[in-house]
Motif scaffolding. Structure first.
Motif, PDB file in Angstrom:
ATOM      1  N   ALA A 187      72.621  79.860 -45.627  1.00  0.00           N
ATOM      2  CA  ALA A 187      71.401  79.739 -46.336  1.00  0.00           C
ATOM      3  C   ALA A 187      70.812  81.749 -46.250  1.00  0.00           C
ATOM      4  O   ALA A 187      70.280  82.612 -47.075  1.00  0.00           O
ATOM      5  N   ILE A 188      70.229  82.545 -44.867  1.00  0.00           N
ATOM      6  CA  ILE A 188      70.034  83.605 -44.288  1.00  0.00           C
ATOM      7  C   ILE A 188      70.865  84.026 -44.761  1.00  0.00           C
ATOM      8  O   ILE A 188      69.942  85.354 -45.390  1.00  0.00           O
ATOM      9  N   ARG A 189      72.298  84.326 -44.469  1.00  0.00           N
ATOM     10  CA  ARG A 189      72.929  85.441 -44.949  1.00  0.00           C
ATOM     11  C   ARG A 189      72.732  86.100 -47.043  1.00  0.00           C
ATOM     12  O   ARG A 189      73.302  86.586 -46.883  1.00  0.00           O
ATOM     13  N   ALA A 190      73.112  84.658 -47.464  1.00  0.00           N
ATOM     14  CA  ALA A 190      73.258  84.267 -48.884  1.00  0.00           C
ATOM     15  C   ALA A 190      71.600  84.927 -49.550  1.00  0.00           C
ATOM     16  O   ALA A 190      71.783  85.388 -50.586  1.00  0.00           O
ATOM     17  N   GLY A 191      70.693  84.856 -48.658  1.00  0.00           N
ATOM     18  CA  GLY A 191      69.313  85.147 -48.990  1.00  0.00           C
ATOM     19  C   GLY A 191      68.664  84.416 -49.748  1.00  0.00           C
ATOM     20  O   GLY A 191      67.317  84.486 -50.169  1.00  0.00           O
ATOM     21  N   THR A 192      69.362  83.231 -49.500  1.00  0.00           N
ATOM     22  CA  THR A 192      67.918  82.087 -50.140  1.00  0.00           C
ATOM     23  C   THR A 192      67.587  81.252 -49.318  1.00  0.00           C
ATOM     24  O   THR A 192      66.902  80.020 -49.335  1.00  0.00           O
ATOM     25  N   ALA A 193      67.194  81.493 -47.875  1.00  0.00           N
ATOM     26  CA  ALA A 193      66.256  81.202 -46.646  1.00  0.00           C
ATOM     27  C   ALA A 193      65.777  82.670 -45.310  1.00  0.00           C
ATOM     28  O   ALA A 193      67.048  83.771 -45.599  1.00  0.00           O
ATOM     29  N   SER A 194      64.864  82.306 -44.990  1.00  0.00           N
ATOM     30  CA  SER A 194      64.194  83.503 -44.274  1.00  0.00           C
ATOM     31  C   SER A 194      64.381  82.924 -42.680  1.00  0.00           C
ATOM     32  O   SER A 194      64.295  83.781 -41.652  1.00  0.00           O
ATOM     33  N   ARG A 195      64.790  81.664 -42.509  1.00  0.00           N
ATOM     34  CA  ARG A 195      65.126  81.402 -40.991  1.00  0.00           C
ATOM     35  C   ARG A 195      65.381  80.063 -40.761  1.00  0.00           C
ATOM     36  O   ARG A 195      64.827  79.181 -41.951  1.00  0.00           O
ATOM     37  N   ILE A 196      65.343  79.363 -39.741  1.00  0.00           N
ATOM     38  CA  ILE A 196      66.104  78.735 -39.149  1.00  0.00           C
ATOM     39  C   ILE A 196      65.147  77.233 -38.800  1.00  0.00           C
ATOM     40  O   ILE A 196      64.504  77.783 -38.557  1.00  0.00           O
ATOM     41  N   ASP A 197      65.023  75.879 -39.664  1.00  0.00           N
ATOM     42  CA  ASP A 197      64.090  75.005 -38.912  1.00  0.00           C
ATOM     43  C   ASP A 197      64.736  75.049 -37.456  1.00  0.00           C
ATOM     44  O   ASP A 197      65.269  74.774 -37.364  1.00  0.00           O
ATOM     45  N   GLU A 198      63.445  74.631 -36.741  1.00  0.00           N
ATOM     46  CA  GLU A 198      63.393  74.877 -34.992  1.00  0.00           C
ATOM     47  C   GLU A 198      63.353  73.748 -34.575  1.00  0.00           C
ATOM     48  O   GLU A 198      62.900  73.196 -33.742  1.00  0.00           O
ATOM     49  N   ASP A 199      63.141  72.687 -35.617  1.00  0.00           N
ATOM     50  CA  ASP A 199      63.038  71.130 -35.303  1.00  0.00           C
ATOM     51  C   ASP A 199      64.233  70.555 -35.127  1.00  0.00           C
ATOM     52  O   ASP A 199      64.663  69.756 -35.890  1.00  0.00           O
ATOM     53  N   GLN A 200      65.129  70.838 -33.867  1.00  0.00           N
ATOM     54  CA  GLN A 200      66.419  71.184 -34.051  1.00  0.00           C
ATOM     55  C   GLN A 200      66.205  70.009 -32.159  1.00  0.00           C
ATOM     56  O   GLN A 200      65.117  69.576 -31.595  1.00  0.00           O
ATOM     57  N   PRO A 201      67.332  69.270 -32.133  1.00  0.00           N
ATOM     58  CA  PRO A 201      68.029  68.689 -30.597  1.00  0.00           C
ATOM     59  C   PRO A 201      67.435  69.506 -30.022  1.00  0.00           C
ATOM     60  O   PRO A 201      67.805  70.615 -29.670  1.00  0.00           O
ATOM     61  N   VAL A 202      67.032  69.335 -28.653  1.00  0.00           N
ATOM     62  CA  VAL A 202      66.552  69.720 -27.268  1.00  0.00           C
ATOM     63  C   VAL A 202      67.471  71.112 -27.209  1.00  0.00           C
ATOM     64  O   VAL A 202      67.188  72.400 -26.447  1.00  0.00           O
ATOM     65  N   GLU A 203      69.018  70.422 -27.067  1.00  0.00           N
ATOM     66  CA  GLU A 203      69.840  71.107 -26.702  1.00  0.00           C
ATOM     67  C   GLU A 203      69.899  72.731 -27.599  1.00  0.00           C
ATOM     68  O   GLU A 203      70.458  73.853 -27.479  1.00  0.00           O
ATOM     69  N   LEU A 204      69.174  72.802 -28.621  1.00  0.00           N
ATOM     70  CA  LEU A 204      69.910  73.416 -29.707  1.00  0.00           C
ATOM     71  C   LEU A 204      68.770  74.305 -30.094  1.00  0.00           C
ATOM     72  O   LEU A 204      68.490  75.115 -30.556  1.00  0.00           O
ATOM     73  N   ARG A 205      67.603  74.128 -29.650  1.00  0.00           N
ATOM     74  CA  ARG A 205      66.515  74.897 -30.533  1.00  0.00           C
ATOM     75  C   ARG A 205      66.403  75.986 -29.644  1.00  0.00           C
ATOM     76  O   ARG A 205      65.326  76.445 -30.265  1.00  0.00           O
ATOM     77  N   GLY A 206      66.267  76.309 -28.619  1.00  0.00           N
ATOM     78  CA  GLY A 206      66.663  77.872 -28.132  1.00  0.00           C
ATOM     79  C   GLY A 206      67.812  79.201 -28.825  1.00  0.00           C
ATOM     80  O   GLY A 206      67.157  79.846 -29.011  1.00  0.00           O
ATOM     81  N   LEU A 207      68.262  77.897 -29.304  1.00  0.00           N
ATOM     82  CA  LEU A 207      69.298  78.835 -30.037  1.00  0.00           C
ATOM     83  C   LEU A 207      68.645  78.761 -30.680  1.00  0.00           C
ATOM     84  O   LEU A 207      69.321  80.019 -32.172  1.00  0.00           O
TER      85      LEU A 207
END
Length: 431
Positions: A187-207
């Motif tokens: 979605a960021i690449r397509a221009g429909t979003a500007s950021r990723i939701d950081e409410d992720q599992p702890v292993e993915l929050r840093g990514l």
């Protein structure tokens, strides 16, 4: 990952089955050995170390010694042998029979084949000059082992299937956050979003945080580059315009200034190649209306008619790029049209692209020259204004946004310039 998990499960269960089978075989063999040792003890009770056999006592115990088909016993003494003549020779133990040899280790195991080639498991005991044998068919070991292993292997197969299913479910659930993150990156690449939701599992929050930082850095760099290009264009516009006014009475020099202006615009459009804002969107119809009005005023003295048939489409490109692309197409068409220009735009079947067509009723372009005329500085008609950069700019802007320019003959004569451009569309979650 699922394949590696399946291989690991099969390997682990295979090793477990092999280990359990080995343990079961040892347990069953030890049970048979104890029974054979009991028979050897009975044989030892009817013979002394000199080889004298108490045949009466042996006759009383014969029923116990003959346990079943294939079971056999034998007593070897210096005077001869009593019992079965068909016992396995097997390997020689550490105490082969012979005069004066005393057994201090108890019975030893012997495995071999009988006269018919059937497997036999035996125990042998050397007592001085006497050797005692008790043997059982290998089948009495193999049969219970098989009876135990068949349900065991079936249970292991069921366990393998359950573990594989659990692994598949775990992988599906475990990778679901990655699928959502992939969709958000798309979605960021397509221009429909500007950021990723950081409410992720702890292993993915840093990514997720790093991806958001990367997107922010890219957006800042893009804004800086576009602003630099705009600043350069603005900085050059005034001196070039001043020079054009100063040389307006000298047609030859004025033409050179116009060529300089066109060249600057051309290279500025190329400079924007690395600064396309994929999130930009511009409604097409208002942009067409504004440019048609401006071009119409410029050619009002000729009575040029400009018709439009533009669908409700939003172009996935910056307003400045769209205006430059449309302006060059309309200007080129208006300068060569005899009586009119028609602008049309319709979305394609999948709605991700739309076709913009600008057609004129002028002389057209020969098919053999249509590719060459899109090269920078190429003009087929040296009369009038123009410097051969208009269609080149259109082609480069179309390529820049993933589209393309196609030149064809207009029905009835003239030129139809078709540009395929991306339309702004929404990406479904999880796609």
């Amino acid at each position: 990952m699922l394949l590696l998990s399946a291989i690991a499960i099969l390997a682990a269960l295979g090793i477990a089955g092999w280990a359990i089978g080995g343990v079961l075989e040892r347990v069953v063999t030890e049970g048979i050995d104890r029974r054979l040792d009991a028979e050897i003890a009975l044989l030892a009770s009817v013979v002394d170390r000199d080889g004298t056999v108490d045949r009466a006592a042996l006759a009383q115990r014969a029923g116990v010694l003959e346990a079943g088909r294939g079971w056999r016993w034998r007593i070897e003494t210096p005077a001869g042998a009593i019992g079965s003549a068909d016992v396995p020779l097997g390997r020689e133990g550490p105490h082969p029979p012979g005069p004066g040899r005393e057994d201090a280790r108890g019975p030893e195991a012997i495995d071999g084949d009988d006269a018919r080639g059937h497997g036999v498991h035996a125990r042998r005991l050397v007592m001085g000059r006497v050797t005692l044998f008790a043997a059982a068919p290998r089948a009495v070991i193999a049969r219970p082992l098989r009876d135990a292993l068949v349900p065991l292997l079936a249970a292991l197969a069921i366990l393998a299937a359950l573990l594989a299913a659990a692994t598949w479910v775990q992988l599906r659930l475990g990778l679901r956050p990655l699928d959502r993150m992939r969709a958000q990156v798309a979605a960021i690449r397509a221009g429909t979003a500007s950021r990723i939701d950081e409410d992720q599992p702890v292993e993915l929050r840093g990514l997720a945080a790093e991806l958001n930082a990367l997107a922010a850095d890219r957006e800042a760099a893009l804004a800086t580059a576009r602003q630099s290009a705009a600043n350069l264009a603005h900085a050059l516009k005034t001196p070039v315009a001043t020079l054009a006014l100063a040389l307006r009475d000298d047609p030859a020099k004025a033409a050179q200034v116009d060529r300089i202006d066109a060249t600057i615009r051309h290279h500025l459009s190329r400079a924007r190649a690395g600064t396309v804002d994929v999130r930009a969107s511009t409604p097409l119809a208002p942009a067409v209306a504004d440019l048609v009005q401006a071009i119409g005023r410029l050619h009002a003295a000729r009575g040029l008619a400009i018709d439009t048939d533009v669908a409700d489409v939003t172009a996935a490109m910056d307003a400045q790029d769209l205006d430059e692309l449309l302006g060059n197409l309309l200007d080129n068409a208006a300068r060569h049209a005899a009586t009119g220009v028609r602008v049309s735009a319709q979305p394609q079947a999948d709605a991700r692209w739309f076709d913009l067509v600008v057609a004129d009723d002028g002389p057209g372009i020969p098919a053999a020259e249509r590719e060459r005329v899109t090269q920078p500085g190429v003009r087929l008609d040296e009369r009038g204004e123009g410097h051969g950069f208009g269609l080149a700019i259109v082609r480069e802007l179309a390529d820049l946004h993933g589209g393309r320019l196609t030149l064809a003959e207009r029905p009835g004569g003239g030129l139809a310039a078709r540009v395929t451009l991306p339309a702004r569309h929404q990406i479904a979650p999880g796609s």
